[in-house]
Motif scaffolding. Sequence first.
Motif, short mmCIF file in Angstrom:
data_model
loop_
_atom_site.label_atom_id
_atom_site.label_comp_id
_atom_site.label_asym_id
_atom_site.label_seq_id
_atom_site.Cartn_x
_atom_site.Cartn_y
_atom_site.Cartn_z
N PHE A 40 -14.62 5.25 -64.50
CA PHE A 40 -15.28 6.11 -63.50
C PHE A 40 -16.76 5.76 -63.45
N LEU A 41 -17.24 5.40 -62.28
CA LEU A 41 -18.66 5.16 -62.04
C LEU A 41 -19.18 6.34 -61.24
N ASN A 42 -20.17 7.04 -61.80
CA ASN A 42 -20.68 8.26 -61.16
C ASN A 42 -19.54 9.24 -60.88
N ASP A 43 -18.62 9.34 -61.84
CA ASP A 43 -17.49 10.27 -61.82
C ASP A 43 -16.43 9.98 -60.76
N LYS A 44 -16.46 8.80 -60.15
CA LYS A 44 -15.43 8.40 -59.18
C LYS A 44 -14.64 7.23 -59.75
N LEU A 45 -13.32 7.28 -59.62
CA LEU A 45 -12.48 6.21 -60.12
C LEU A 45 -12.81 4.92 -59.39
N THR A 46 -13.24 3.93 -60.14
CA THR A 46 -13.68 2.66 -59.58
C THR A 46 -12.74 1.53 -59.97
N GLN A 47 -12.24 1.58 -61.20
CA GLN A 47 -11.30 0.56 -61.65
C GLN A 47 -10.38 1.14 -62.71
N LEU A 48 -9.24 0.50 -62.84
CA LEU A 48 -8.35 0.91 -63.92
C LEU A 48 -7.61 -0.31 -64.44
N TYR A 49 -7.30 -0.23 -65.70
CA TYR A 49 -6.54 -1.26 -66.39
C TYR A 49 -5.26 -0.62 -66.89
N PHE A 50 -4.20 -1.39 -66.93
CA PHE A 50 -3.03 -0.90 -67.63
C PHE A 50 -2.29 -2.03 -68.32
N THR A 51 -1.61 -1.64 -69.38
CA THR A 51 -0.80 -2.56 -70.16
C THR A 51 0.56 -1.91 -70.38
N PHE A 52 1.52 -2.72 -70.75
CA PHE A 52 2.81 -2.18 -71.17
C PHE A 52 2.70 -1.82 -72.63
N ASP A 53 3.24 -0.68 -72.99
CA ASP A 53 3.26 -0.28 -74.40
C ASP A 53 4.46 -0.96 -75.05
N THR A 54 4.17 -1.92 -75.91
CA THR A 54 5.24 -2.70 -76.53
C THR A 54 5.51 -2.29 -77.97
N ASN A 55 4.82 -1.26 -78.44
CA ASN A 55 4.97 -0.77 -79.82
C ASN A 55 4.63 -1.84 -80.86
N GLU A 56 3.81 -2.80 -80.47
CA GLU A 56 3.35 -3.81 -81.42
C GLU A 56 2.21 -3.25 -82.25
N SER A 57 1.98 -3.87 -83.37
CA SER A 57 0.87 -3.48 -84.23
C SER A 57 -0.44 -3.67 -83.48
N ALA A 58 -1.33 -2.71 -83.60
CA ALA A 58 -2.60 -2.76 -82.88
C ALA A 58 -3.75 -3.20 -83.79
N ASN A 59 -3.45 -3.89 -84.87
CA ASN A 59 -4.54 -4.32 -85.75
C ASN A 59 -4.87 -5.78 -85.52
N TRP A 60 -6.09 -6.16 -85.86
CA TRP A 60 -6.57 -7.51 -85.60
C TRP A 60 -5.85 -8.55 -86.44
N GLU A 61 -5.32 -8.17 -87.59
CA GLU A 61 -4.59 -9.14 -88.42
C GLU A 61 -3.34 -9.64 -87.71
N ALA A 62 -2.73 -8.80 -86.88
CA ALA A 62 -1.51 -9.18 -86.17
C ALA A 62 -1.80 -9.86 -84.82
N TRP A 63 -3.05 -9.83 -84.38
CA TRP A 63 -3.41 -10.38 -83.06
C TRP A 63 -3.38 -11.90 -83.07
N ASN A 64 -2.91 -12.48 -81.95
CA ASN A 64 -3.11 -13.91 -81.76
C ASN A 64 -3.17 -14.20 -80.26
N LYS A 65 -3.95 -15.20 -79.93
CA LYS A 65 -4.21 -15.53 -78.53
C LYS A 65 -2.94 -15.92 -77.79
#
Length: 140
Positions: free
Chosen positions: A63-88
């Motif tokens: 929200f820019l100046n309280d108006k929705l300007t952009q949004l992102y979304f991802t699929f929830d895959t129930n994967e680990s959200a820690n950096w040790e499990a991350w890979n490009k």
Amino acid sequence: MINTSNGHIQLPSYELTPELDTTELLQHLGAELNIQDMQTDWKWVTINSVELSELTFNFRLGFLNDKLTQLYFTFDTNESANWEAWNKAAELKKLELYQSWLKSELGANREFIWGTVIASFDGKAGFSSVMIIYNQDKRA
């Protein structure tokens, strides 16, 4: 899921629209929201684990100046959200998944009168997502 005529996204209990402001969103979803006030003109709202069309989505609304300007979304895959499990490579696979999903949802068109829809990989932040950027001068 994305209404191509106006950019709206229907959630189970609410509709996200380019006209949405933070006050209205708080009235409808207040207890469920995680709001990050950047102490600038920007606020970010996170809505996790939204089930739509047999998929689970995580949304991040800008929200820019309280108006929705952009949004992102991802699929929830129930994967680990820690950096040790991350890979490009895994994130780039997600990018391919999002691009394929967009093609099936929207076809080839990604530019609309109300805004633009893209799938992208943010190398600095380390994640892939679908992003909608709403045109500020052409609200539906």
